[in-house]
Scaffold this active site. Structure first.
Site, PDB file in Angstrom:
ATOM      1  N   GLY A  14      38.680   7.206  22.634  1.00  0.00           N
ATOM      2  CA  GLY A  14      40.015   6.326  22.330  1.00  0.00           C
ATOM      3  C   GLY A  14      41.067   7.056  21.366  1.00  0.00           C
ATOM      4  O   GLY A  14      41.761   7.814  21.672  1.00  0.00           O
ATOM      5  N   GLU A  61      48.131   2.254  21.429  1.00  0.00           N
ATOM      6  CA  GLU A  61      49.005   3.033  20.628  1.00  0.00           C
ATOM      7  C   GLU A  61      48.102   2.965  19.287  1.00  0.00           C
ATOM      8  O   GLU A  61      48.924   3.208  18.134  1.00  0.00           O
ATOM      9  CB  GLU A  61      50.405   2.651  20.526  1.00  0.00           C
ATOM     10  CG  GLU A  61      51.071   3.052  21.694  1.00  0.00           C
ATOM     11  CD  GLU A  61      51.522   4.600  21.771  1.00  0.00           C
ATOM     12  OE1 GLU A  61      51.227   5.186  20.511  1.00  0.00           O
ATOM     13  OE2 GLU A  61      51.717   4.945  22.894  1.00  0.00           O
TER      14      GLU A  61
END
Length: 384
Positions: A136, A368
């Site tokens: 990630g 994000e």
């Protein structure tokens, strides 16, 4: 929404864009957001309207089909859209920050001509394929491979948690092209989703943002021409990181919008609900709660606007963007929780929107860049 003092600093164009987004959100998004969540889909005509209004290519110059707005106008619009429907604001954020912006910044003339006007108008929606099941925030640990074959490329691998996956016509895909080079062996590609070997898997069943299609994508012998490469070979990590500021400011603005919607709902309820012979807004405990919620929403917005102004001026603002996202995302969950508390038992059921706002807000601390990553980056700037 902005206070009068905050609005005084806006240009006429920024106010116009904000007001257009607010009118659209109130008229078409907020009344339908709950229904779209149940259906698991944002209607195509709504996405088309976003494009017609100029909200899907906001910072792209007009000559490429965009709105040509600055980053302040962009975050004002994101806040308004998020206040109406958080899922729609995520689609908007991905399209602007991870689709249009990367093609504009890194695409060659042919790629810009082929895609920018389509993306900015909403005729083509983009998805951003970086995250993998094992990678990630650690973007340099990707397993997806792009192998040179017959004068082009062949993609093999799996991406995870891809927003707009079902709707997208273009995917920005990151893959390892040179496994021995570490961070310098990562490259980016523009992949039309109709390409054979591009497989969208079953949509994730999520806590929030349920109207947004979020799916794994599998690349199985996905063949691409040589000109699918976005930017120079080996610059994939730089491309992935190039819009960190903009992406994080956008999600911070989304968090402000969700929190503001929860605050407005809680305030309206407190002015109507009566206990012990008076409206609950007149009880000091509820009034204090609303005051704290209002303060955190405004503090979050000011951090977002500050980072957006720096971004618009071309000033590096990675720390400011991280601060805005960290504070706004964590404030949003807190504000939404308090909004449920103001509603009492009614806040815990789906008949009232604060239950949805609470669930939608939670992911802003994750995508994000997680809150932990934001703190690490902020602390790193202090140590320099």
């Amino acid at each position: 929404m902005l206070t009068r003092a905050q609005s005084d600093f806006l240009t006429d164009e920024q106010r116009m864009i904000r007001d257009t987004a607010r009118d659209f959100a109130r008229a078409e998004l907020a009344p339908n957001a709950g229904k779209w969540e149940e259906e698991g889909w944002i209607p195509d005509e709504v996405v088309a309207k976003l494009g017609e209004l100029g909200f899907l290519g906001m910072t792209i110059p007009a000559e490429h089909g965009g709105t040509g707005a600055d980053y302040v106008a962009y975050v004002l619009a994101v806040e308004e859209i998020a206040a109406g429907c958080a899922a729609t604001s995520t689609l908007m954020s991905v399209q602007n920050g991870l689709g249009c912006a990367l093609v504009h910044a890194w695409g060659d003339d042919a790629q810009k001509k082929a895609w920018l006007a389509e993306l900015a108008s909403g005729r083509a929606i983009a998805c951003f394929c970086l995250t993998e099941p094992q990678a990630g925030s650690e973007a340099n640990n990707l397993k997806t491979r792009a192998t040179e074959r017959d004068g082009g490329w062949e993609l093999e691998g799996t991406k995870q948690f891809i927003s707009n996956a079902k709707r997208a016509k273009l995917a920005v895909v990151f893959a390892v092209t040179d496994p021995t080079l570490g961070k310098k062996g990562l490259s980016a590609f523009l992949v039309p989703t109709e390409t054979p070997g591009f497989q969208v898997e079953r949509a994730e069943k999520k806590l929030g943002l349920r109207a947004l299609d979020t799916c794994p994508i599998v690349f199985a012998g996905c063949r691409l021409p040589a000109d699918a490469l976005l930017g120079p070979r080996g610059k994939g990590l730089a491309i992935a990181l190039s819009n960190l500021e903009g992406g994080r400011i956008g999600i911070a603005a989304q968090a402000v919008g969700i929190a503001r919607a929860a605050l407005e709902a809680a305030t309206a309820y407190a002015k109507e609900r009566k206990t012990f012979g008076k409206k609950i807004v007149e009880h000091q405990s509820i009034a204090n709660m609303l005051a704290d919620m209002h303060t955190r929403v405004n503090a979050s917005r000011l951090l977002v606007l500050h980072a957006a102004q720096l971004r618009a001026a071309g000033v590096p603002c990675l720390s400011e963007a991280s601060q805005a996202k960290l504070f706004a995302s964590e404030a949003a969950e807190w504000v939404c929780s308090k909004a449920i508390q103001v509603h009492g038992g009614y806040g815990y059921v789906r008949d009232y929107p604060v239950e949805r706002h609470y669930r939608d807000a939670r992911v802003t601390q994750i995508y994000e860049g997680t809150s932990e990553i934001q703190r690490m980056l902020i602390a790193r700037t202090l140590a320099e």
